[in-house]
Design an enzyme around this catalytic site. Sequence first.
Site, mmCIF file in Angstrom:
data_model
loop_
_atom_site.group_PDB
_atom_site.id
_atom_site.type_symbol
_atom_site.label_atom_id
_atom_site.label_comp_id
_atom_site.label_asym_id
_atom_site.label_seq_id
_atom_site.Cartn_x
_atom_site.Cartn_y
_atom_site.Cartn_z
ATOM 1 N N ASP A 242 12.011 9.441 -10.268
ATOM 2 C CA ASP A 242 12.586 9.174 -11.589
ATOM 3 C C ASP A 242 12.063 10.146 -12.644
ATOM 4 O O ASP A 242 11.010 10.756 -12.485
ATOM 5 C CB ASP A 242 12.279 7.742 -12.021
ATOM 6 N N GLU A 243 12.798 10.247 -13.720
ATOM 7 C CA GLU A 243 12.382 10.933 -14.941
ATOM 8 C C GLU A 243 11.833 12.344 -14.684
ATOM 9 O O GLU A 243 10.757 12.704 -15.155
ATOM 10 C CB GLU A 243 11.327 10.100 -15.683
ATOM 11 N N VAL A 244 12.576 13.146 -13.959
ATOM 12 C CA VAL A 244 12.145 14.520 -13.687
ATOM 13 C C VAL A 244 12.634 15.425 -14.820
ATOM 14 O O VAL A 244 13.832 15.565 -15.050
ATOM 15 C CB VAL A 244 12.694 15.021 -12.334
ATOM 16 N N HIS B 16 5.967 12.736 -12.671
ATOM 17 C CA HIS B 16 4.855 11.776 -12.710
ATOM 18 C C HIS B 16 3.706 12.195 -11.796
ATOM 19 O O HIS B 16 3.068 11.346 -11.162
ATOM 20 C CB HIS B 16 5.348 10.372 -12.328
#
Length: 492
Positions: free
Chosen positions: A293-295, A233
């Site tokens: 998160d969400e790597v 992100h």
Amino acid sequence: MFLTETKRFHFLLLLIILHSEVEQAYAVWPMPQQMSQSTDRYPINPQLLAFSYARDSAAQSGCSVLDAAFERYFNLIFPDFVGGTDSIRFQIYPIRQFHTHPPFLIKTGLESFSQLVYQDDYNLYFVNKTEIEDFPRFQFRGLLLDTSRHYLPMPAILKTLDAMAYSKFNVFHWHIVDDPSFPYQSRNYPDLSSKGAFHPMTHIYTQSDVKRVIYHARLRGIRVVPEFDSPGHTQSWGKGQPDLLTSCYKGKVPSGTFGPVNPTLSSTYQFLNGLFKEVTSVFPDSYLHLGGDEVDFTCWRSNPNVQAFMAKMGFGSDYTKLESYYMENIVNITAALNKTSIVWQDVFDYLLEIWKGVPADYRAELGRITLAGYRVLLSAPWYINHISYGQDWRNAYTVQPQNFSGTEQQKKLVIGGEVCMWGEYVDATNLTPRLWPRASAAAERLWSDEEKTSSVDKAFPRLEDFRCTLIRRGIQAEPLFVGHCKHEYSGL
């Protein structure tokens, strides 16, 4: 009338009033822990009522939080009154010694009292005889705003803080930057916003803007916790900070695209140390949300330098170890700055926020994480940027944050939760009606006794009344169903 804000703190509200009887009674949202109310009602004359400090009160005149709250709540209680007060008839008397910050306890008591005052058909003000004992069920009652996917102007943020205070939320989780834009204007790294914001002048939050948000929140008993989510992100970060992001490869050559923050370079941690040092000086709260998160590991896998670093560190092909290496480094940076880290559940460590899954999934995650001894925040069932036709507030209301398999000690590790309003489809045009009063359903779940608020049907008329209170206070809260408010929204 007696009000108790916590089991450890009592204060008495003394009113010089006349007495009559009426069948009508008024509720408080969120529901207090204990509340008894009679049909006896008392008229209140705004000209004869003002707030003051008792001589032996622990708080005295000059307390900015209470001085501002007294003025603010007088206007909320008497919205039609024009003129000054000429007589003091409302005082605060502490009965027991404070064990926590008294101004914020009194402020929540003022909010409860303000909801009890009502007007009759002749616009005269009344309050029923009421006794309240109250304290929050969870210490962390948060609301997240995403200001990266759509920029939210300052008035929209400040109005949200007002509405949060009315529902007794106490943490503003400011997801201030993300992939789409970097609106935070850094003193030390100005290129982050000048190159990463949607617009370098109009779509940024200056240092004075941030201070204004923090001050506005503080006066309402709300903490401001910023989030600088990484290593994923972070596409907007790379526009203003060269060599921060990982160069993706196609075969043996760079593809021209970039992935997450490059965790292999010492320059990465030097930059983050400088940025977080600035951020922690601007945001005084003890918490700093680091995301995590969400790597997506695809770019890391493609980069030969990252591959070499993996081999050197003995990580093999397990890129979760590389992610953990990165997170450990930035958590150490924030710890050195005397901040407590919050991370999304993807990183199994620190104070964890559970954001994924249907009820069965997040309950299993609650059990797993608390069994390991970690403190937890729950947000998975309160992503209220997701909307559906009908009364979907009921879904938020029926959440049971401690309903998972585990010991009582495990359940105590659930320190609260938060409502999340992600910004893919939300900006200042629809933020407020999408938030309220749906967020208030979660607010009651985080504040009130679960057994006493188990009935959605009984909650409905109270929430309808509270929605009308929000409307009267200028909050564009959407309707729950067919009906009307005595004072409809008139700000269009």
